[in-house]
Scaffold this active site. Structure first.
Site, short mmCIF file in Angstrom:
data_model
loop_
_atom_site.label_atom_id
_atom_site.label_comp_id
_atom_site.label_asym_id
_atom_site.label_seq_id
_atom_site.Cartn_x
_atom_site.Cartn_y
_atom_site.Cartn_z
N LYS A 34 0.84 -1.19 0.00
CA LYS A 34 0.00 0.00 0.00
C LYS A 34 0.88 1.24 0.00
CE LYS A 34 -3.91 -1.79 2.75
NZ LYS A 34 -4.97 -1.67 1.73
N ARG A 70 -9.99 -11.76 2.14
CA ARG A 70 -10.82 -12.85 1.60
C ARG A 70 -10.09 -14.18 1.67
NH1 ARG A 70 -11.37 -9.68 -3.99
NH2 ARG A 70 -11.11 -7.98 -2.50
N1 BES Z 1 -8.09 -3.84 4.54
C1 BES Z 1 -8.27 -3.45 3.19
C2 BES Z 1 -9.60 -2.75 2.94
C3 BES Z 1 -9.77 -1.39 3.56
C4 BES Z 1 -9.47 -0.25 2.85
C5 BES Z 1 -10.30 -1.26 4.83
C6 BES Z 1 -9.67 0.99 3.42
C7 BES Z 1 -10.49 -0.03 5.40
C8 BES Z 1 -10.18 1.10 4.69
C9 BES Z 1 -8.23 -4.68 2.28
O1 BES Z 1 -7.41 -5.72 2.71
C10 BES Z 1 -7.70 -4.23 0.96
O2 BES Z 1 -6.57 -3.86 0.91
N2 BES Z 1 -8.54 -4.29 -0.06
C11 BES Z 1 -8.18 -3.88 -1.37
C12 BES Z 1 -8.70 -4.91 -2.35
C13 BES Z 1 -8.18 -4.75 -3.73
C14 BES Z 1 -6.69 -5.06 -3.76
C15 BES Z 1 -8.93 -5.68 -4.64
C16 BES Z 1 -8.82 -2.52 -1.63
O3 BES Z 1 -9.93 -2.28 -1.19
O4 BES Z 1 -8.15 -1.70 -2.26
MN MN Z 2 -5.40 -5.48 2.03
#
Ligand code: BES
Ligand code: MN
Ligand code: ZN
Length: 497
Positions: free
Chosen positions: A273, A347
């Protein structure tokens, strides 16, 4: 410790307390108890409200000089808005406002409960009042050099009472205590909450609340074929685990399963990230915290159903041992997944947890997960996405959330989007090609692991964390989901029956 609640029919002007809080409706209409205060003070309230610009709107409060003419040392007016528009959540919010103003005193008396209109069930109102007071008193102070926790220890509810009101006050404060416990765990920095540390804490909580507990670690994870948990966890120095909790009251006939995403820190893994995206990722275990907190209160709330819980705990880190984009994992139920993006890790661990829950043959499953940023784009920071494979169960969960006062909105799981998750090499990929409908494709991924069991997925990525103080919810971890889970457990019946 949360404040204790008592109830009395003593006259308002005579009640002895550090602070007395009485309600005022919109346009300065005096609510229950405010009239008695006004008489005791010689009738100057209307003018005082006028001079200070107090109107009686929700969220407003005003300290009133008493000149020692009341049993209470001090008085505040609390705004409730229009009398016929007062809801349970309005009462909960007003109670939180009062609790904040009472944070430096020990005892609070209030006539707020009698402000609830006849259309609102009195027991529900008492529960909401207690929840509001305890939730409004919450602060995370563990790392403050000069902590100033709320001193409020006694709340005297002035007005009509009875056994049901007393029981509901206790119930509300017990539920809010569970929410506060979840908030503490969510607010804890990731460095101080490894999977093993959360598992140890959970063991302790389980011992104190009549739960059976089992923790899978190390080679047991492989023996149990938890490929998703192992894969996501393998990049971290701090090893993953899977926690199973069980509450089994005598004579239980139905079983509901709770599953909570427990990513103690989500760096994204090798699909790293950006820095800003990581700032709040200590909260990526909010689903796990909500599930453990709810489980801990089942016995106290005399829940009649059997409840089992699966909580996968991992840290998602980039390292020489981390999973790579393109790696293939094999889940508990034998399905293979191509990990195209290591940041879609929630997931992967939920897949194993859901598959294990299914093996216990529960009547229904609900999972909570801070799963997608896409859900926050769709519904904002206050509303969870509700998806599922069974309309009756989805309806039951949505109704429970409404009763608990937590906002959720139904989202679809369209079969026609399933092909977006097709993988060239494995049974399924962990991301779709594009960004559109990300909350739904995440939900469709999970659906592959629940078989025919009625299942609801709650994407709590938005409401698990508050970016600003809001009434009974302070900035930071919110404990979202605990109240709904406890309402689900308390009223559980098999879907469609
Ligand atoms: N933990 C994150 C989702 C999240 C984002 C929670 C912002 C709270 C605030 C999750 O693991 C994630 O990174 N999801 C990705 C999925 C994508 C790579 C398909 C996302 O939402 O960008
Ligand atoms: Mn994530
Ligand atoms: Zn995550």
């Amino acid at each position: 410790m949360a404040a204790s609640f008592t109830q009395t029919t003593t006259a308002v002007e005579a009640v002895v307390a550090d602070l007395l809080a009485v309600p005022v409706f919109a346009e300065r209409a005096l609510g229950p108890g405010a009239d008695a205060v006004d008489s005791a003070l010689g009738g100057g309230l209307a003018e005082f409200m006028d001079k200070t610009g107090f109107n009686g709107k929700p969220g407003e409060s005003l300290a009133v000089p008493t000149g020692g003419r009341l049993g209470a040392k001090a008085v505040i007016l609390v705004g409730l808005g229009k009398r016929d528009e007062l809801t349970l959540d309005g009462l909960r919010r007003a109670a939180a406002v009062v609790a904040k103003r009472a944070s430096r005193v020990k005892s609070l008396a209030t006539t707020l409960l009698d402000a609830a209109p006849d259309s609102v069930n009195r027991a529900d109102a008492a529960q909401a009042l207690a929840e509001g007071v305890v939730l409004g008193s919450y602060k995370f102070l563990r790392y403050k050099g000069d902590p100033k926790p709320s001193k409020l220890s006694r709340v005297i509810v002035v007005g009509r009472g009875g056994a049901r009101v007393k029981a509901s006050l206790w119930r509300g404060s017990r539920i809010a205590e569970a929410v506060s416990w979840a908030r503490d765990l969510v607010n804890e920095p990731s460095g101080a909450k490894s999977p093993a540390e959360i598992a140890a804490l959970t063991r302790k909580v389980a011992r104190g609340s009549g739960l059976k507990v089992k923790v899978l670690t190390g080679s047991n994870l492989a023996a149990e074929r938890l490929g998703g948990v192992i894969g996501v966890g393998q990049g971290s120095q701090r090893p993953p685990c899977m926690v199973r909790l069980e509450y089994e009251p005598a004579g239980a006939r139905r079983t509901v399963a709770f599953v909570g995403k427990g990513v103690v820190f989500d760096s994204g893994g090798l699909s790293l990230k950006p820095a800003a995206g990581m700032e709040t990722m200590k909260t990526d275990m909010s689903g796990a915290a909500a599930v453990i907190a709810a489980m801990s209160a089942l016995r106290d709330l005399e829940v009649k159903a059997r409840v089992i819980a699966y909580v996968p705990l991992v840290e998602n880190m980039p390292s020489g041992s981390a999973i790579r984009p393109g790696d293939v994992l094999t889940h508990r139920n034998g399905k293979t997944v191509e990990v195209l993006n290591t940041d879609a890790e929630g997931r992967l661990i939920l897949a194993d947890a859901l598959a294990m829950a299914v093996e216990d043959e529960p009547d229904a499953i609900v999972d909570l997960a801070t799963l997608t940023g896409a859900c926050v784009i769709a519904l904002g920071e206050k509303i969870a996405g509700l998806m599922g494979n069974d309309d009756a169960w989805s309806g039951q969960v949505g109704d429970a959330a409404d009763r608990a006062g937590e906002s959720m909105w139904h989202l679809p799981l369209p079969d026609e989007y399933r092909k977006l998750l097709d993988s060239e090499v494995a049974d399924i990929a962990n991301i779709s090609g594009g960004r559109y409908g990300g909350a739904l494709t995440a939900g469709l991924f999970l659906k592959e692991f629940v078989g025919d069991v009625p299942w609801v997925h709650l994407d709590i990525a938005g409401p698990a964390r508050a970016s600003a103080d809001d009434g009974h919810t302070p900035k930071g971890g919110t404990g979202f989901g605990v109240r709904t889970l406890l309402e689900i457990a308390s009223s559980f019946r098999a879907p469609g029956r």
